[in-house]
Write a protein that holds these residues in place. Structure first.
Motif, PDB file in Angstrom:
ATOM      1  N   ARG A  17      12.244  -3.699 -55.321  1.00  0.00           N
ATOM      2  CA  ARG A  17      11.448  -3.727 -56.058  1.00  0.00           C
ATOM      3  C   ARG A  17      10.643  -2.674 -55.593  1.00  0.00           C
ATOM      4  O   ARG A  17       9.763  -2.488 -56.813  1.00  0.00           O
ATOM      5  N   ARG A  18      11.006  -2.024 -54.343  1.00  0.00           N
ATOM      6  CA  ARG A  18      10.233  -0.692 -54.156  1.00  0.00           C
ATOM      7  C   ARG A  18      10.286   0.423 -55.395  1.00  0.00           C
ATOM      8  O   ARG A  18       9.728   0.725 -55.289  1.00  0.00           O
ATOM      9  N   GLU A  19      11.528   0.046 -55.253  1.00  0.00           N
ATOM     10  CA  GLU A  19      12.464   1.262 -56.045  1.00  0.00           C
ATOM     11  C   GLU A  19      10.863   0.931 -57.823  1.00  0.00           C
ATOM     12  O   GLU A  19      11.694   2.219 -58.147  1.00  0.00           O
ATOM     13  N   ALA A  20      11.183  -0.468 -58.255  1.00  0.00           N
ATOM     14  CA  ALA A  20      10.638  -0.661 -59.082  1.00  0.00           C
ATOM     15  C   ALA A  20       9.243  -0.415 -59.752  1.00  0.00           C
ATOM     16  O   ALA A  20       8.793  -0.418 -60.466  1.00  0.00           O
ATOM     17  N   GLY A  21       8.703   0.253 -58.131  1.00  0.00           N
ATOM     18  CA  GLY A  21       7.074   0.414 -58.585  1.00  0.00           C
ATOM     19  C   GLY A  21       6.604  -0.314 -57.875  1.00  0.00           C
ATOM     20  O   GLY A  21       5.273  -0.416 -57.192  1.00  0.00           O
ATOM     21  N   PHE A  22       7.201  -2.048 -57.094  1.00  0.00           N
ATOM     22  CA  PHE A  22       5.919  -2.625 -56.334  1.00  0.00           C
ATOM     23  C   PHE A  22       5.750  -2.364 -55.599  1.00  0.00           C
ATOM     24  O   PHE A  22       6.262  -2.499 -53.992  1.00  0.00           O
ATOM     25  N   LYS A  23       4.630  -2.607 -55.061  1.00  0.00           N
ATOM     26  CA  LYS A  23       3.841  -1.749 -53.406  1.00  0.00           C
ATOM     27  C   LYS A  23       3.670  -2.934 -52.723  1.00  0.00           C
ATOM     28  O   LYS A  23       3.673  -2.983 -51.394  1.00  0.00           O
ATOM     29  N   GLY A  24       4.186  -3.847 -52.656  1.00  0.00           N
ATOM     30  CA  GLY A  24       3.641  -4.961 -52.157  1.00  0.00           C
ATOM     31  C   GLY A  24       1.788  -5.628 -51.736  1.00  0.00           C
ATOM     32  O   GLY A  24       1.266  -5.075 -52.143  1.00  0.00           O
ATOM     33  N   ILE A  25       1.713  -5.970 -50.735  1.00  0.00           N
ATOM     34  CA  ILE A  25       0.351  -6.516 -50.451  1.00  0.00           C
ATOM     35  C   ILE A  25      -0.074  -5.482 -49.333  1.00  0.00           C
ATOM     36  O   ILE A  25       0.642  -5.401 -48.485  1.00  0.00           O
ATOM     37  N   PRO A  26      -1.589  -4.566 -49.166  1.00  0.00           N
ATOM     38  CA  PRO A  26      -1.650  -3.865 -48.414  1.00  0.00           C
ATOM     39  C   PRO A  26      -2.007  -4.709 -47.222  1.00  0.00           C
ATOM     40  O   PRO A  26      -2.492  -5.959 -47.223  1.00  0.00           O
ATOM     41  N   ALA A  27      -2.018  -3.758 -46.193  1.00  0.00           N
ATOM     42  CA  ALA A  27      -2.357  -4.396 -45.690  1.00  0.00           C
ATOM     43  C   ALA A  27      -3.419  -5.180 -44.903  1.00  0.00           C
ATOM     44  O   ALA A  27      -3.325  -6.076 -44.102  1.00  0.00           O
ATOM     45  N   ALA A  28      -4.642  -4.365 -45.764  1.00  0.00           N
ATOM     46  CA  ALA A  28      -5.804  -5.452 -44.978  1.00  0.00           C
ATOM     47  C   ALA A  28      -5.715  -6.379 -45.537  1.00  0.00           C
ATOM     48  O   ALA A  28      -6.538  -7.467 -44.963  1.00  0.00           O
ATOM     49  N   GLU A  29      -5.427  -6.410 -47.267  1.00  0.00           N
ATOM     50  CA  GLU A  29      -5.215  -7.912 -47.755  1.00  0.00           C
ATOM     51  C   GLU A  29      -4.333  -9.117 -46.605  1.00  0.00           C
ATOM     52  O   GLU A  29      -5.145 -10.369 -46.438  1.00  0.00           O
ATOM     53  N   VAL A  30      -3.551  -8.320 -46.072  1.00  0.00           N
ATOM     54  CA  VAL A  30      -2.960  -9.024 -45.274  1.00  0.00           C
ATOM     55  C   VAL A  30      -3.500  -9.834 -44.447  1.00  0.00           C
ATOM     56  O   VAL A  30      -3.534 -11.149 -44.056  1.00  0.00           O
ATOM     57  N   MET A  31      -4.491  -9.412 -43.525  1.00  0.00           N
ATOM     58  CA  MET A  31      -5.639  -8.443 -42.525  1.00  0.00           C
ATOM     59  C   MET A  31      -6.507  -9.845 -43.042  1.00  0.00           C
ATOM     60  O   MET A  31      -6.047 -11.478 -42.451  1.00  0.00           O
ATOM     61  N   GLN A  32      -6.804 -10.054 -43.561  1.00  0.00           N
ATOM     62  CA  GLN A  32      -8.168 -10.608 -44.098  1.00  0.00           C
ATOM     63  C   GLN A  32      -7.131 -12.741 -44.755  1.00  0.00           C
ATOM     64  O   GLN A  32      -8.062 -13.622 -44.156  1.00  0.00           O
ATOM     65  N   ARG A  33      -6.390 -12.825 -45.708  1.00  0.00           N
ATOM     66  CA  ARG A  33      -5.332 -13.710 -46.415  1.00  0.00           C
ATOM     67  C   ARG A  33      -5.059 -14.112 -44.552  1.00  0.00           C
ATOM     68  O   ARG A  33      -5.448 -15.795 -43.625  1.00  0.00           O
ATOM     69  N   LEU A  34      -4.763 -13.733 -42.945  1.00  0.00           N
ATOM     70  CA  LEU A  34      -4.863 -14.113 -41.854  1.00  0.00           C
ATOM     71  C   LEU A  34      -5.713 -14.325 -40.838  1.00  0.00           C
ATOM     72  O   LEU A  34      -5.428 -15.214 -39.838  1.00  0.00           O
TER      73      LEU A  34
END
Length: 72
Positions: free
Chosen positions: A50-67
């Motif tokens: 997924r990373r090689e395909a360009g998917f960057k995942g969820i930004p850390a700030a968004e994870v912090m907000q979700r949690l």
């Protein structure tokens, strides 16, 4: 072997060897010779693809907000 029977060069060699062994122990990889489960390995490979395909995942700030971890 008695330390008091060693020559200076033998004592230096003993100290060098002891220091080398100690450093190797500190720098040793604790995971060496360990195995991982196939499903975990497959998940890591999927993440890599997924990373090689360009998917960057969820930004850390968004994870912090979700949690609801906030900024401290």
């Amino acid at each position: 072997m008695q330390v008091n029977n060693l020559t200076i060069d033998e004592l230096k060699a003993l100290i060098r060897e002891t220091v080398r062994e100690t450093i190797e122990e500190f720098l040793a990889d604790p995971d060496a010779n360990q195995t991982i489960k196939d499903n975990f390995k497959q998940e890591l490979l999927a993440i890599k693809k997924r990373r090689e395909a360009g998917f960057k995942g969820i930004p850390a700030a968004e994870v912090m907000q979700r949690l609801d971890l906030g900024n401290g």
